[in-house]
Design a protein around this motif. Structure first.
Motif, PDB file in Angstrom:
ATOM      1  N   ARG A 185       0.856  -1.195   0.000  1.00  0.00           N
ATOM      2  CA  ARG A 185       0.000   0.000   0.000  1.00  0.00           C
ATOM      3  C   ARG A 185       0.887   1.239   0.000  1.00  0.00           C
ATOM      4  NH1 ARG A 185      -0.325  -1.955   5.198  1.00  0.00           N
ATOM      5  NH2 ARG A 185       0.496  -0.567   6.815  1.00  0.00           N
ATOM      6  N   VAL A 186       0.294   2.345  -0.414  1.00  0.00           N
ATOM      7  CA  VAL A 186       0.982   3.644  -0.425  1.00  0.00           C
ATOM      8  C   VAL A 186       0.119   4.624   0.363  1.00  0.00           C
ATOM      9  CG1 VAL A 186       1.927   5.489  -1.845  1.00  0.00           C
ATOM     10  CG2 VAL A 186       1.945   3.133  -2.697  1.00  0.00           C
ATOM     11  N   THR A 187       0.725   5.256   1.354  1.00  0.00           N
ATOM     12  CA  THR A 187       0.009   6.203   2.204  1.00  0.00           C
ATOM     13  C   THR A 187       0.547   7.593   1.953  1.00  0.00           C
ATOM     14  OG1 THR A 187      -0.227   4.492   3.902  1.00  0.00           O
ATOM     15  CG2 THR A 187      -0.654   6.768   4.568  1.00  0.00           C
ATOM     16  N   ARG A 188      -0.323   8.483   1.555  1.00  0.00           N
ATOM     17  CA  ARG A 188       0.086   9.858   1.283  1.00  0.00           C
ATOM     18  C   ARG A 188       0.270  10.626   2.588  1.00  0.00           C
ATOM     19  NH1 ARG A 188      -0.162  13.051  -3.310  1.00  0.00           N
ATOM     20  NH2 ARG A 188      -1.398  11.500  -4.421  1.00  0.00           N
ATOM     21  N   GLY A 189       1.336  11.446   2.646  1.00  0.00           N
ATOM     22  CA  GLY A 189       1.599  12.257   3.825  1.00  0.00           C
ATOM     23  C   GLY A 189       0.950  13.627   3.731  1.00  0.00           C
ATOM     24  N   ASP A 190       1.269  14.479   4.684  1.00  0.00           N
ATOM     25  CA  ASP A 190       0.682  15.816   4.737  1.00  0.00           C
ATOM     26  C   ASP A 190       1.490  16.855   3.970  1.00  0.00           C
ATOM     27  OD1 ASP A 190      -1.326  14.847   6.354  1.00  0.00           O
ATOM     28  OD2 ASP A 190      -0.196  15.233   8.202  1.00  0.00           O
ATOM     29  N   ASN A 191       2.706  16.510   3.562  1.00  0.00           N
ATOM     30  CA  ASN A 191       3.598  17.489   2.936  1.00  0.00           C
ATOM     31  C   ASN A 191       3.992  17.096   1.517  1.00  0.00           C
ATOM     32  OD1 ASN A 191       5.048  15.294   3.727  1.00  0.00           O
ATOM     33  ND2 ASN A 191       6.815  16.448   4.489  1.00  0.00           N
ATOM     34  N   GLU A 192       3.022  16.569   0.755  1.00  0.00           N
ATOM     35  CA  GLU A 192       3.238  16.190  -0.640  1.00  0.00           C
ATOM     36  C   GLU A 192       4.302  15.114  -0.797  1.00  0.00           C
ATOM     37  OE1 GLU A 192       2.820  19.148  -3.772  1.00  0.00           O
ATOM     38  OE2 GLU A 192       2.805  20.672  -2.228  1.00  0.00           O
ATOM     39  N   THR A 193       4.353  14.208   0.163  1.00  0.00           N
ATOM     40  CA  THR A 193       5.190  13.019   0.063  1.00  0.00           C
ATOM     41  C   THR A 193       4.297  11.820   0.354  1.00  0.00           C
ATOM     42  OG1 THR A 193       5.836  13.126   2.402  1.00  0.00           O
ATOM     43  CG2 THR A 193       7.270  14.243   0.807  1.00  0.00           C
ATOM     44  N   ALA A 194       4.873  10.616   0.317  1.00  0.00           N
ATOM     45  CA  ALA A 194       4.111   9.416   0.623  1.00  0.00           C
ATOM     46  C   ALA A 194       5.052   8.366   1.186  1.00  0.00           C
ATOM     47  CB  ALA A 194       3.388   8.896  -0.621  1.00  0.00           C
ATOM     48  N   GLU A 195       4.459   7.259   1.642  1.00  0.00           N
ATOM     49  CA  GLU A 195       5.228   6.175   2.237  1.00  0.00           C
ATOM     50  C   GLU A 195       4.705   4.857   1.688  1.00  0.00           C
ATOM     51  OE1 GLU A 195       6.688   5.947   6.656  1.00  0.00           O
ATOM     52  OE2 GLU A 195       4.732   4.943   6.542  1.00  0.00           O
ATOM     53  N   ARG A 213       9.467   0.834   5.656  1.00  0.00           N
ATOM     54  CA  ARG A 213       8.600   1.806   5.013  1.00  0.00           C
ATOM     55  C   ARG A 213       9.482   2.666   4.114  1.00  0.00           C
ATOM     56  NH1 ARG A 213       5.792  -1.417   6.705  1.00  0.00           N
ATOM     57  NH2 ARG A 213       3.876  -1.230   7.938  1.00  0.00           N
ATOM     58  N   LEU A 214       9.165   2.711   2.843  1.00  0.00           N
ATOM     59  CA  LEU A 214      10.000   3.424   1.886  1.00  0.00           C
ATOM     60  C   LEU A 214       9.428   4.801   1.595  1.00  0.00           C
ATOM     61  CD1 LEU A 214      10.665   0.567  -0.699  1.00  0.00           C
ATOM     62  CD2 LEU A 214      12.029   1.186   1.309  1.00  0.00           C
ATOM     63  N   PRO A 215      10.274   5.819   1.512  1.00  0.00           N
ATOM     64  CA  PRO A 215       9.775   7.168   1.225  1.00  0.00           C
ATOM     65  C   PRO A 215       9.481   7.370  -0.256  1.00  0.00           C
ATOM     66  CG  PRO A 215      12.161   7.207   1.392  1.00  0.00           C
ATOM     67  CD  PRO A 215      11.736   5.793   1.717  1.00  0.00           C
ATOM     68  N   VAL A 216       8.442   8.131  -0.533  1.00  0.00           N
ATOM     69  CA  VAL A 216       8.149   8.577  -1.891  1.00  0.00           C
ATOM     70  C   VAL A 216       8.244  10.101  -1.876  1.00  0.00           C
ATOM     71  CG1 VAL A 216       6.478   8.645  -3.779  1.00  0.00           C
ATOM     72  CG2 VAL A 216       6.564   6.656  -2.248  1.00  0.00           C
ATOM     73  N   SER A 217       9.186  10.652  -2.618  1.00  0.00           N
ATOM     74  CA  SER A 217       9.359  12.099  -2.622  1.00  0.00           C
ATOM     75  C   SER A 217       8.354  12.758  -3.553  1.00  0.00           C
ATOM     76  CB  SER A 217      10.787  12.481  -3.023  1.00  0.00           C
ATOM     77  OG  SER A 217      11.065  12.052  -4.334  1.00  0.00           O
TER      78      SER A 217
END
Length: 266
Positions: free
Chosen positions: A233-243, A252-256
């Motif tokens: 799964r991919v979870t979107r963050g609050d600052n235009e990134t995701a995990e 947990r891998l970062p998505v920039s």
């Protein structure tokens, strides 16, 4: 003696886009003469040989002979500017400024920067420094951005790694992700029993990325490439990134921000 005016050709299979670029070049660089227009890479090469313009503005994706292939045939006979629909994050081959590019739709500000660089290079008689190797790198990067295999590049099938003193042949499809580790790369995969395994190999992430199947692997961060089949799964963050959460692994891998477009259906 009348000073010779710089000359250029524009190659794009869309007539409207050629006209827009011609008009904006007239505003940004009035002295530049557009001596030819081409509908594809083959015509661009023919016009180059006939008219010998100083600069070639080449659309990357044209029918028949692409802009990249046309650039290879043009070689060092002209300064090259690629015009592409891909965003800047996809154009890693341009990082060192050896080749220039414009992203569609071409904006006056970005075009002004390109014009200034071209003027400086021509004023100081800087040689055209792009090479076939650099153009091959560009072809790989743009193919990855388009989600297709680069021409002439066979996708990697196995990765060799030393684990516990033994050489392992890791099937590429078993790899969960790759992470840059200075000049090396950490390879993470699950063994036959499902256990999480890691190894560091003596290849850079950049070298590996150029050999991976772009339909299976995606760069999600400047230091991380993930196997899309391993994504749970991919979870979107609050600052235009995701995990990214992985299947059968705790990481947990970062998505920039630059790579969020890969998960735009979220």
């Amino acid at each position: 003696m009348t000073e010779r005016k710089p000359t250029a050709l524009i190659a794009d299979d869309e007539p409207l886009l050629r006209e827009v670029l011609r008009r904006r070049l007239a505003e940004a660089w009035p002295a530049l003469q557009i001596v030819a227009e081409a509908r594809n890479g083959r015509e661009a090469v023919e016009q180059l040989e006939a008219l010998q313009p100083d600069i070639c503005f080449l659309d990357v994706h044209m029918p028949g002979v692409s802009g990249v292939e046309a650039a290879r045939r043009i070689g060092r006979r002209a300064h090259l500017v690629f015009v592409t629909a891909f965003e800047q994050y996809a154009l890693q081959a341009f990082e060192h400024g050896v080749l220039d590019y414009l992203v569609k739709p071409v904006t006056p500000g970005r075009l002004a920067e390109t014009v200034l660089r071209l003027q400086e290079r021509m004023a100081t008689a800087q040689p055209v420094v792009h090479s076939d190797a650099l153009l091959q790198q560009l072809a790989v990067q743009l193919a990855r951005a388009a989600g297709v295999a680069a021409p002439g590049v066979e996708p990697l099938r196995w990765v060799r790694a030393t684990v516990g003193g033994a050489l392992r042949m890791i099937p590429v499809q078993a790899i969960a992700y790759l992470r840059a580790d200075t000049k090396y790369t950490l390879v993470a995969w699950n063994d036959d029993d499902g256990a999480a395994v890691e190894a560091v190999i003596r290849l850079s992430l950049k070298e590996l990325l150029a050999q991976l199947d772009p339909s299976q692997f995606a760069q999600v961060h400047r230091a991380v490439v993930v196997n899309l089949g391993a994504v749970q799964r991919v979870t979107r963050g609050d600052n235009e990134t995701a995990e990214i959460a992985l299947k059968g692994r705790p990481e947990r891998l970062p998505v920039s921000r630059s790579y969020l477009h890969l998960f735009k259906e979220m």
